[in-house]
Design an enzyme around this catalytic site. Structure first.
Site, PDB file in Angstrom:
ATOM      1  N   ASP A 237       1.859   2.285  -6.343  1.00  0.00           N
ATOM      2  CA  ASP A 237       2.472   1.028  -6.746  1.00  0.00           C
ATOM      3  C   ASP A 237       1.406  -0.060  -6.859  1.00  0.00           C
ATOM      4  O   ASP A 237       1.002  -0.602  -5.848  1.00  0.00           O
ATOM      5  CB  ASP A 237       3.595   0.614  -5.795  1.00  0.00           C
ATOM      6  CG  ASP A 237       3.224   0.787  -4.313  1.00  0.00           C
ATOM      7  OD1 ASP A 237       2.347   1.605  -3.979  1.00  0.00           O
ATOM      8  OD2 ASP A 237       3.850   0.098  -3.495  1.00  0.00           O
TER       9      ASP A 237
ATOM     10  N   GLU B  51      -8.381  -0.469   2.651  1.00  0.00           N
ATOM     11  CA  GLU B  51      -7.358   0.343   1.992  1.00  0.00           C
ATOM     12  C   GLU B  51      -7.876   1.047   0.747  1.00  0.00           C
ATOM     13  O   GLU B  51      -7.526   2.199   0.478  1.00  0.00           O
ATOM     14  CB  GLU B  51      -6.198  -0.595   1.634  1.00  0.00           C
ATOM     15  CG  GLU B  51      -5.040   0.035   0.922  1.00  0.00           C
ATOM     16  CD  GLU B  51      -4.032  -0.999   0.467  1.00  0.00           C
ATOM     17  OE1 GLU B  51      -2.855  -0.637   0.353  1.00  0.00           O
ATOM     18  OE2 GLU B  51      -4.423  -2.165   0.211  1.00  0.00           O
TER      19      GLU B  51
END
Length: 549
Positions: free
Chosen positions: A326, A509
């Site tokens: 996403d 991340e």
């Protein structure tokens, strides 16, 4: 049983219309059961109870007011707040005072809610630590205990301890956890592996699937189905025997295949699509078609620019979140515009590879238990899926796997998701060799492999590299005998992460890897997050295999 079903269609005569309204779309099967598909939060004796409703459903116009007013920079903050009193009393109070001339929304929220804590911000790394030492010392920082939350919040209770990614992500996530577990195993944290194994099994038993994460607002969707890979890891690491999870694997499979028996060719229901030749493949889906609680304002704004009914856009945004990617060019009709998202109209290569692994795992464990009929059934299902993937998702001209647009009946974009069939053993050697050539020429950089070759501003595209994609590529290519490429990706990724760690003393991340100078990855709906669970897990495993960079 059926609300709406096409009567006596001739598949050869059906022309697929791409943008029919969902409620009127004959290619989307409607069953009464979908209304009851989303499970309710489960209580665990002795632990704080979650709210029975999502924050958006509970706080209604208060929720919309807070999100629209942008009281918090991150839309996820308010859904993660915990009420200081009964939620219904808070809503009643809001309705009484909201029209007062001196009403202050920010003060109202501060007086009635506890803000979520960002635990990882308390941790200061020791610059003297090696990368390996840093990761091993982070596990306790990222560990949450079952009692670590306040009653009536959106956090779902779990019976055992669990690892969170870090930063704004203060809950456990389904597919993230598998890659985190790789590092836990390497660090000798079998205690946490057992806890997480029990948690995921508990979620399947109580919710019928593993939700996106342990929040009430994640119950309507799952994430890439990697529980079969987790079970394999538990078995290999001696944490839990695979046989005990056969029923859980079957339950997860039933969730992904729900409604398949009612479909005709060129028709879909929830996660399943029956292809023109009658074969079954899967897509990502969310049972809700409202703005996501955690990205409410962003979703409303995206829908405004789409030119489509908002609920259609919300469903596709939610399905994109279920994909774990996403967002990405993979789901967009126009690669530069998120409002063009059509996630539910794509058959993803990675999802179907993971489901092939699930079918194969059920067959293998059934064989161990002497359940020959079940073994034969699921071997046939896995074989049928592989055949369908080769028919629809393999691009023989270019030697790559691609997603498939089932509404337009054409292949979609190429991305690093194409390596998942290798990771689960679904490809043949010729396919693996040809895919290796494509990855070398189109995705490989001095820092690892790119998520895709398209620069869109979305986080799962160029210039970003992500830990799970590196791991699956490394192991996938090595499984098919291409040690040279696998080792090159491994050493490149270790160099990327270590170089950034030496400069910034943290794990993140995602990384910008397009130009050989590792730096923070960008794009997406939220600021870059530190921590970071799956980066730690993959890198810790690679250090065990290759040594410290």
């Amino acid at each position: 049983m059926l609300n709406q079903k096409i009567q006596n269609p001739n598949p050869d005569e059906l022309m697929i219309e791409v943008d029919l309204c969902y409620e009127l779309d004959p290619y989307e099967l409607k069953l009464d059961e979908m209304i009851e598909a989303e499970p309710e939060p489960e209580m665990i004796e002795g632990l704080p109870a979650s709210d029975a409703l999502t924050p958006a459903d509970r706080y209604l116009e208060l929720f919309e007011h807070v999100q629209s007013a942008k009281i918090f920079p991150d839309s996820k903050t308010f859904p993660d707040c915990a009420p200081k009193m009964d939620p219904l009393d808070i809503l009643i109070r809001y309705r009484k005072v909201r029209r007062h001339r001196d009403f202050d929304l920010r003060k109202f929220v501060e007086n009635h809610f506890w803000l979520p804590e960002v635990y990882s911000s308390e941790y200061v790394s020791d610059p003297q630590n090696s990368l390996k030492e840093h990761i091993d010392q982070l596990w306790p920082v990222l560990t949450r205990e079952p009692q670590d939350h306040i009653p009536w919040s959106s956090l779902l209770a779990l019976p055992q301890s669990y690892i969170v990614p870090g930063g704004r992500f203060s809950e456990t996530y389904y597919w993230d956890s598998y890659f985190t577990m790789l590092g836990l195993a390497e660090s000798g944290r079998e205690d946490l592996l057992k806890c997480m194994a029990d948690n995921f099994a508990w979620m399947i038993e109580n919710y019928g699937h593993i939700p996106n994460g342990n929040r009430t607002y994640y119950l309507s969707r799952s994430q890439p189905p990697v529980f079969a890979l987790m079970v394999e890891l538990f078995e290999e690491d001696g944490v839990r025997g695979a046989r005990r999870y056969l029923d859980h694997l079957k339950m997860e499979y039933a969730f992904w295949m729900d409604g398949a028996e009612s479909l005709i060719p060129n028709q879909a229901y929830r996660h399943v699509v029956r292809m023109p030749d009658g074969s079954l493949l899967n897509r990502y889906w969310d049972d809700r078609d409202t703005p996501r609680d955690e990205s409410w304002l962003e979703d409303v704004e995206t829908a405004k620019h789409s030119g489509r009914p908002p609920n259609e856009v919300y469903r596709d945004l939610r399905a994109g979140a279920a994909s774990g990617w996403d967002y990405s060019s993979r789901w967009l009709r126009d690669t530069g515009r998120l409002a063009s998202i059509r996630t539910t109209q794509f058959i993803p290569i990675d999802l179907n590879a993971f489901l092939f692994k699930l079918e194969s795992a059920i067959a293998n464990i059934s064989a161990l238990k002497g359940e020959k009929e079940t073994e034969a059934l699921f071997r046939q299902k896995a074989s049928a899926r592989r055949d369908a993937v080769n028919r629809y998702l393999w691009d023989d001209e270019n030697g790559i796997y691609r997603d498939y647009d089932w509404r337009r009946e054409q292949l979609a974009l190429f991305s690093a998701a194409a390596i998942v069939p290798l990771y689960v053993g679904m490809a043949n050697h010729e396919q693996a060799d040809r895919l290796a050539n494509a990855v070398r020429s189109r995705l490989l950089t001095p820092g690892g492999i790119l998520a895709s070759e398209y620069e869109t501003g979305e986080q799962w595209d160029k210039p970003n590299g992500w830990a799970p994609l590196q791991w699956m590529a490394i192991q996938g290519f090595k499984m098919y005998g291409d040690d040279l490429l696998g080792d090159e990706i491994a050493r490149s990724w270790l160099k990327t992460v270590n170089q950034f760690y030496l400069e910034q003393h943290k794990m993140i991340e995602k990384y910008h890897i397009a130009d050989g100078v590792p730096r923070e990855g960008g794009g997406g709906e939220y600021p870059l997050q530190d921590g970071f669970g799956w980066t730690n897990g993959v890198v810790r495993r690679l250090i065990g295999l290759y040594g410290e960079p």
